[in-house]
Design an enzyme around this catalytic site. Sequence first.
Site, short mmCIF file in Angstrom:
data_model
loop_
_atom_site.label_atom_id
_atom_site.label_comp_id
_atom_site.label_asym_id
_atom_site.label_seq_id
_atom_site.Cartn_x
_atom_site.Cartn_y
_atom_site.Cartn_z
N PHE A 1 0.60 -0.90 0.35
CA PHE A 1 -0.07 0.43 0.36
C PHE A 1 1.05 1.38 -0.18
CE2 PHE A 1 -2.27 3.63 1.99
CZ PHE A 1 -3.80 3.97 1.21
N LYS B 1 3.31 9.61 8.39
CA LYS B 1 2.30 8.79 9.89
C LYS B 1 3.15 9.83 10.36
CE LYS B 1 0.11 5.21 7.78
NZ LYS B 1 -1.81 5.94 8.06
N ASP C 1 9.10 2.49 1.40
CA ASP C 1 8.21 3.43 1.72
C ASP C 1 8.68 2.89 3.50
OD1 ASP C 1 5.86 3.79 2.93
OD2 ASP C 1 4.71 3.59 0.46
#
Length: 388
Positions: free
Chosen positions: A122, A236, A207
């Site tokens: 993702f 995040k 990532d």
Amino acid sequence: MSSLFPTYAKWEVEAEKGQGTYLFDQNGKQYIDFVQGIAVSNLGHCHPKVTEVVKSQLDTLWHSSNLFQIEKQEEVAKVLVENSVADCAFFCNSGAEANEAAIKLARKATGKHKIITLQNSFHGRTFATMSATGQEKIHTGFGPLVSSFVYAPLNDIEALKELIDDDVAAIMVEVVQGEGGVRVMEQSYANELTQLTQQHQILLIIDEVQTGIGRTALAFAYQHFGLSPDIITLAKGLGNGFPVGAMLGKAHLKPYFQAGSHGSTFGGNPLAMTAAKAVLEEIFDEDFYNEIKEKANDLKASLQKELANFSIIKEVRGLGFLIGVECTKPIDKILRKTREKGLLVLPAGPNVIRLLPPLNVTYEQMNEAVHILADSIKEVYETSSVSL
């Protein structure tokens, strides 16, 4: 009737207040929050130091534009590169934006267009990052995707080799697939990944949007595997709830992102940089990493022990405070039950319970969370003598 697009399957909880590990709803009910904004509030809700400095910055300057010098950008960039293999940083507002920047930079620097990502990955929901994501459910209904993304299974090096040709600009991976089921890269795969990228002169993009900023008990998850990515993407946990993202790159890529090649109106604004600086000062510390590691190992061991006799439990896995409990049956009823009992946890696919506690969670809070989860499983599904 709501005036919102129904893009989220919202829970029945309306969050009104947060403090550390705890979240409180509109009725004052207290929850142990092992969601933390989906791995965002790594220091817990409303961390005193982060809150204090952001409040102070609010009275000074919110926004100026990247046409101006912003000293806090330089300060945050310095900390990030000193704690990674990177040499320079670009600031944006989210993980998707960071991954967009990474894709653009990789294609521009190499002159090639093909990027290999992994199945069940993702990377975001913009057109490029959605195309990079190796999940069909994310693609459905949006027509032709951005071309030149191909997908290989995690930990299958032979399948990866078959996709490599002269058109490959980069391989883009998560070392722990958070949304994809909390699946961890194997060390042997990491070793061969390094050899392949070097052999074929392919850029390696990692990532770290969910795994970075201490989540796995190191600054970045790639450091557990001896990897040396050309590009790292973050978001995040970087702002502890304040929207901020970053793309880090090695020095050889700097000539390809010159003035006018990429940008962000709000990226790296003074408020975001103030929050990020305070977060990094708290998290980037060897003693804190050791504390996270000890607590995370304790939580994982407690889960394995307490859930061992439940027939639906297949595996407890993860890295640091990114932990997944894989079940043989759907978990939606379990998640509803944990919420009823005062624990917030996440799915990572239909059969995996994902736990994302704040990095400064206490042993008492972890023990209470494990007991609530065990009681919830017991109430929803029958137990048996089957052990892990």
